[in-house]
Design a protein around this motif. Structure first.
Motif, PDB file in Angstrom:
ATOM      1  N   MET A   1      -9.761 -21.187 -13.056  1.00  0.00           N
ATOM      2  CA  MET A   1      -9.711 -19.526 -12.142  1.00  0.00           C
ATOM      3  C   MET A   1      -7.713 -19.519 -11.588  1.00  0.00           C
ATOM      4  N   THR A   2      -8.242 -18.358 -11.752  1.00  0.00           N
ATOM      5  CA  THR A   2      -6.363 -17.296 -10.956  1.00  0.00           C
ATOM      6  C   THR A   2      -6.901 -16.941 -10.010  1.00  0.00           C
ATOM      7  N   ARG A   3      -5.856 -16.810  -8.891  1.00  0.00           N
ATOM      8  CA  ARG A   3      -5.424 -17.045  -8.267  1.00  0.00           C
ATOM      9  C   ARG A   3      -5.684 -14.381  -7.246  1.00  0.00           C
ATOM     10  N   ILE A   4      -5.177 -14.287  -8.651  1.00  0.00           N
ATOM     11  CA  ILE A   4      -6.059 -13.081  -8.558  1.00  0.00           C
ATOM     12  C   ILE A   4      -6.969 -13.008  -9.630  1.00  0.00           C
ATOM     13  N   ASP A   5      -7.682 -11.753 -10.089  1.00  0.00           N
ATOM     14  CA  ASP A   5      -8.082 -11.753 -11.133  1.00  0.00           C
ATOM     15  C   ASP A   5      -7.328 -10.949 -12.457  1.00  0.00           C
ATOM     16  N   LEU A   6      -8.169 -11.853 -13.557  1.00  0.00           N
ATOM     17  CA  LEU A   6      -7.810 -11.362 -14.824  1.00  0.00           C
ATOM     18  C   LEU A   6      -8.066  -9.651 -14.909  1.00  0.00           C
ATOM     19  N   ILE A   7      -7.762  -9.356 -15.245  1.00  0.00           N
ATOM     20  CA  ILE A   7      -8.233  -7.490 -15.905  1.00  0.00           C
ATOM     21  C   ILE A   7      -8.309  -8.117 -17.373  1.00  0.00           C
ATOM     22  N   ASP A   8      -9.503  -7.633 -18.062  1.00  0.00           N
ATOM     23  CA  ASP A   8     -10.074  -7.498 -19.816  1.00  0.00           C
ATOM     24  C   ASP A   8      -9.709  -5.901 -19.435  1.00  0.00           C
ATOM     25  N   GLY A   9     -10.101  -5.888 -21.345  1.00  0.00           N
ATOM     26  CA  GLY A   9      -9.885  -4.802 -22.176  1.00  0.00           C
ATOM     27  C   GLY A   9     -11.339  -3.850 -21.370  1.00  0.00           C
ATOM     28  N   ASP A  10     -12.113  -4.057 -20.748  1.00  0.00           N
ATOM     29  CA  ASP A  10     -13.005  -3.998 -20.078  1.00  0.00           C
ATOM     30  C   ASP A  10     -13.260  -2.957 -19.200  1.00  0.00           C
ATOM     31  N   ALA A  11     -11.976  -3.429 -18.533  1.00  0.00           N
ATOM     32  CA  ALA A  11     -12.136  -3.702 -17.069  1.00  0.00           C
ATOM     33  C   ALA A  11     -11.532  -1.300 -16.805  1.00  0.00           C
ATOM     34  N   GLU A  12     -12.599  -1.692 -15.620  1.00  0.00           N
ATOM     35  CA  GLU A  12     -11.249   0.404 -15.971  1.00  0.00           C
ATOM     36  C   GLU A  12      -9.672   0.453 -15.022  1.00  0.00           C
ATOM     37  N   LEU A  13      -9.218   1.068 -15.738  1.00  0.00           N
ATOM     38  CA  LEU A  13      -7.430   1.011 -14.938  1.00  0.00           C
ATOM     39  C   LEU A  13      -7.154   2.870 -15.203  1.00  0.00           C
ATOM     40  N   SER A  14      -6.729   1.979 -14.653  1.00  0.00           N
ATOM     41  CA  SER A  14      -5.356   4.120 -14.580  1.00  0.00           C
ATOM     42  C   SER A  14      -5.220   4.575 -15.789  1.00  0.00           C
ATOM     43  N   ALA A  15      -4.925   6.019 -15.623  1.00  0.00           N
ATOM     44  CA  ALA A  15      -4.253   5.759 -17.162  1.00  0.00           C
ATOM     45  C   ALA A  15      -3.342   5.419 -17.264  1.00  0.00           C
ATOM     46  N   GLN A  16      -2.289   5.029 -16.951  1.00  0.00           N
ATOM     47  CA  GLN A  16      -1.321   4.641 -17.204  1.00  0.00           C
ATOM     48  C   GLN A  16      -1.237   3.350 -17.582  1.00  0.00           C
ATOM     49  N   ALA A  17      -2.487   2.011 -16.616  1.00  0.00           N
ATOM     50  CA  ALA A  17      -2.620   0.781 -17.222  1.00  0.00           C
ATOM     51  C   ALA A  17      -3.760   0.781 -18.356  1.00  0.00           C
ATOM     52  N   ARG A  18      -3.957   1.282 -18.571  1.00  0.00           N
ATOM     53  CA  ARG A  18      -5.412   1.757 -20.135  1.00  0.00           C
ATOM     54  C   ARG A  18      -4.250   1.433 -21.372  1.00  0.00           C
ATOM     55  N   ALA A  19      -3.302   3.464 -20.817  1.00  0.00           N
ATOM     56  CA  ALA A  19      -2.824   3.133 -22.051  1.00  0.00           C
ATOM     57  C   ALA A  19      -1.532   2.094 -22.378  1.00  0.00           C
ATOM     58  N   VAL A  20      -0.820   1.354 -21.222  1.00  0.00           N
ATOM     59  CA  VAL A  20      -0.829   0.032 -21.599  1.00  0.00           C
ATOM     60  C   VAL A  20      -0.752  -0.931 -22.218  1.00  0.00           C
ATOM     61  N   ALA A  21      -2.266  -1.023 -22.149  1.00  0.00           N
ATOM     62  CA  ALA A  21      -2.918  -2.057 -22.502  1.00  0.00           C
ATOM     63  C   ALA A  21      -3.668  -1.428 -23.952  1.00  0.00           C
ATOM     64  N   ASP A  22      -4.260  -0.366 -24.369  1.00  0.00           N
ATOM     65  CA  ASP A  22      -3.660   0.165 -25.419  1.00  0.00           C
ATOM     66  C   ASP A  22      -3.253  -0.124 -26.468  1.00  0.00           C
ATOM     67  N   ARG A  23      -1.662  -0.223 -25.590  1.00  0.00           N
ATOM     68  CA  ARG A  23      -0.634  -0.876 -26.975  1.00  0.00           C
ATOM     69  C   ARG A  23      -0.454  -1.877 -27.057  1.00  0.00           C
ATOM     70  N   ILE A  24      -0.532  -2.777 -25.990  1.00  0.00           N
ATOM     71  CA  ILE A  24      -0.025  -4.235 -26.064  1.00  0.00           C
ATOM     72  C   ILE A  24      -1.131  -5.156 -27.169  1.00  0.00           C
ATOM     73  N   VAL A  25      -2.932  -4.613 -27.319  1.00  0.00           N
ATOM     74  CA  VAL A  25      -3.806  -4.902 -28.159  1.00  0.00           C
ATOM     75  C   VAL A  25      -2.998  -3.981 -29.177  1.00  0.00           C
ATOM     76  N   GLU A  26      -2.755  -3.103 -28.861  1.00  0.00           N
ATOM     77  CA  GLU A  26      -1.840  -2.783 -30.641  1.00  0.00           C
ATOM     78  C   GLU A  26      -1.356  -3.038 -31.394  1.00  0.00           C
ATOM     79  N   THR A  27       0.127  -4.206 -30.147  1.00  0.00           N
ATOM     80  CA  THR A  27       1.149  -4.707 -30.853  1.00  0.00           C
ATOM     81  C   THR A  27       0.809  -6.364 -31.211  1.00  0.00           C
ATOM     82  N   ARG A  28      -0.780  -6.474 -30.479  1.00  0.00           N
ATOM     83  CA  ARG A  28      -0.843  -8.024 -30.157  1.00  0.00           C
ATOM     84  C   ARG A  28      -2.073  -8.884 -30.906  1.00  0.00           C
ATOM     85  N   GLY A  29      -3.226  -7.226 -31.449  1.00  0.00           N
ATOM     86  CA  GLY A  29      -4.208  -7.818 -31.445  1.00  0.00           C
ATOM     87  C   GLY A  29      -5.240  -8.222 -30.303  1.00  0.00           C
TER      88      GLY A  29
END
Length: 170
Positions: A1-29
């Motif tokens: 268990m981590t000390r803070i919650d892990l943010i998965d792809g299904d989490a509610e994110l701000s528009a900025q965080a969603r865009a960052v998450a999408d780019r990370i998935v795009e480049t890393r899979g």
């Protein structure tokens, strides 16, 4: 268990965080564990992802040298995540399984090139510097740009390991 919650792809994110998450998935899979932590700070997550992409795609290191250095860094900084997440990449880069196992147990049996790179990693991670002899051995193999790329690779994966270690996620 981590000390803070892990943010998965299904989490509610701000528009900025969603865009960052999408780019990370795009480049890393995927949205891997370090980025599930870093997305708590989307601006940093974006910059770290960009640096990681550059380490993987713009380096002069061969794929095998980069993955050897990455695995050696995972061992040197005691981050199982770095180790485990690069085993298959190392294999795809042509590093035999027996060489991978030698990184953990029998480093003296590595070939001279591998030993020069791993010694560089071990010294940099262990003391924060590299002896002249170790530096020159790596430089002779890689040239000036290559030894800079090697140090950056070690630094990048050390940074990820330290961030994950802070949150008990390594």
């Amino acid at each position: 268990m981590t000390r803070i919650d892990l943010i998965d792809g299904d989490a509610e994110l701000s528009a900025q965080a969603r865009a960052v998450a999408d780019r990370i998935v795009e480049t890393r899979g995927e949205l891997s564990r370090p980025f599930q932590l870093l997305l708590h700070s989307p601006g940093f997550a974006e910059r770290v992802a960009e640096l990681g992409h550059a380490v993987r795609t713009r380096s002069t290191l061969t794929d095998a040298d980069r993955e050897l250095a990455t695995l050696a860094t995972g061992v040197a900084v005691a981050c199982e995540f770095v180790w485990a997440s690069h085993r298959s990449t190392a294999s795809a880069a042509g590093i035999p399984d027996e060489t991978v196992e030698r990184l953990r147990n029998r480093r003296a049996s590595l070939d001279p090139r591998q030993m020069a790179l791993v010694s560089f990693v071990d010294e940099l991670c262990g003391t924060g510097t590299v002896s002249s002899a170790t530096f020159e051995a790596a430089r002779a193999l890689l040239g000036d740009r290559g030894v800079v790329d090697l140090a950056l690779t070690v630094g990048y994966y050390t940074m990820l390991a330290r961030v994950m270690g802070a949150f008990d996620a390594c």
